[in-house]
Design a protein around this motif. Structure first.
Motif, PDB file in Angstrom:
ATOM      1  N   ARG A  18     -43.226  16.650 -29.926  1.00 59.34           N
ATOM      2  CA  ARG A  18     -43.067  17.647 -28.905  1.00 59.34           C
ATOM      3  C   ARG A  18     -43.693  18.835 -29.598  1.00 59.34           C
ATOM      4  O   ARG A  18     -43.506  19.161 -30.718  1.00 59.34           O
ATOM      5  CB  ARG A  18     -41.554  17.876 -28.578  1.00 59.34           C
ATOM      6  N   VAL A  40     -44.081  20.757 -24.703  1.00 58.55           N
ATOM      7  CA  VAL A  40     -44.855  19.950 -24.056  1.00 58.55           C
ATOM      8  C   VAL A  40     -44.561  18.546 -25.041  1.00 58.55           C
ATOM      9  O   VAL A  40     -44.533  18.475 -26.209  1.00 58.55           O
ATOM     10  CB  VAL A  40     -46.184  20.326 -23.957  1.00 58.55           C
ATOM     11  N   ASP A  41     -44.923  17.308 -24.116  1.00 58.53           N
ATOM     12  CA  ASP A  41     -44.935  16.111 -24.784  1.00 58.53           C
ATOM     13  C   ASP A  41     -46.285  16.044 -25.446  1.00 58.53           C
ATOM     14  O   ASP A  41     -47.322  16.400 -24.908  1.00 58.53           O
ATOM     15  CB  ASP A  41     -45.046  15.036 -23.627  1.00 58.53           C
ATOM     16  N   SER A  44     -48.977  13.474 -23.589  1.00 57.37           N
ATOM     17  CA  SER A  44     -49.214  13.526 -22.265  1.00 57.37           C
ATOM     18  C   SER A  44     -49.611  14.959 -22.014  1.00 57.37           C
ATOM     19  O   SER A  44     -50.222  15.418 -20.995  1.00 57.37           O
ATOM     20  CB  SER A  44     -48.191  13.158 -21.267  1.00 57.37           C
ATOM     21  N   LEU A  45     -49.200  16.013 -22.670  1.00 57.40           N
ATOM     22  CA  LEU A  45     -49.316  17.286 -22.575  1.00 57.40           C
ATOM     23  C   LEU A  45     -48.398  17.786 -21.409  1.00 57.40           C
ATOM     24  O   LEU A  45     -48.547  19.155 -20.820  1.00 57.40           O
ATOM     25  CB  LEU A  45     -50.609  17.983 -22.687  1.00 57.40           C
ATOM     26  N   LYS A  46     -47.409  17.095 -20.987  1.00 62.52           N
ATOM     27  CA  LYS A  46     -46.685  17.550 -19.860  1.00 62.52           C
ATOM     28  C   LYS A  46     -45.734  18.423 -20.376  1.00 62.52           C
ATOM     29  O   LYS A  46     -45.060  18.180 -21.314  1.00 62.52           O
ATOM     30  CB  LYS A  46     -46.037  16.311 -19.124  1.00 62.52           C
ATOM     31  N   ILE A  47     -45.284  19.502 -19.637  1.00 63.89           N
ATOM     32  CA  ILE A  47     -44.262  20.553 -19.951  1.00 63.89           C
ATOM     33  C   ILE A  47     -42.883  19.469 -19.727  1.00 63.89           C
ATOM     34  O   ILE A  47     -42.278  19.337 -18.598  1.00 63.89           O
ATOM     35  CB  ILE A  47     -44.334  21.708 -19.137  1.00 63.89           C
ATOM     36  N   ILE A  48     -42.089  19.734 -20.807  1.00 67.51           N
ATOM     37  CA  ILE A  48     -40.753  19.138 -20.927  1.00 67.51           C
ATOM     38  C   ILE A  48     -39.694  20.054 -20.697  1.00 67.51           C
ATOM     39  O   ILE A  48     -38.846  19.918 -19.920  1.00 67.51           O
ATOM     40  CB  ILE A  48     -40.367  18.652 -22.363  1.00 67.51           C
TER      41      ILE A  48
END
Length: 114
Positions: A18, A40-41, A44-48
């Motif tokens: 993270r 972000v992860d 995956s660069l997805k916002i957590i």
């Protein structure tokens, strides 16, 4: 001992899952600050998780000491998160600062942990 000598310049992170990105904006006509954080992860660069804070600076603007204005809002943001980042990226001078410290003292202030 100078605080700048406490800055660790070697990679001691291990696995990074993270990443937190933090920035602080200052209003040009008053002492209002707006700080934001996004976690972000790393894969995956997805916002957590994300948060923002707006308030008044507790330290005046002094050239060369800008991190004293920004750090309290950054620490406040970090106290709101539920996902601990493995790495924090900030918009600041760090060791590139003329005094070789700048916003790098965030790591010193945190004691290496959150």
């Amino acid at each position: 001992m100078k605080l700048s000598k406490q800055v660790v310049r070697k990679d001691q992170l291990g696995v990074v899952n993270r990443i937190a990105g933090i920035d602080v904006a200052c209003h040009k006509n008053n002492d209002t600050l707006i700080a934001s954080i996004a976690i972000v992860d790393a894969h995956s660069l997805k916002i957590i998780e994300s948060h923002a804070w707006a308030g008044i600076a507790s330290y005046p603007y002094v050239p060369g000491l800008f991190s004293f204005r920004e750090l309290p809002s950054i620490v406040r943001l970090l106290s709101t998160i539920t996902h601990r980042p493995d790495l924090i990226i900030c918009d600041g001078q760090g060791i590139a600062h003329p005094r070789r410290f700048g916003l790098a003292w965030l790591g010193i202030a945190l004691g290496g942990t959150l």
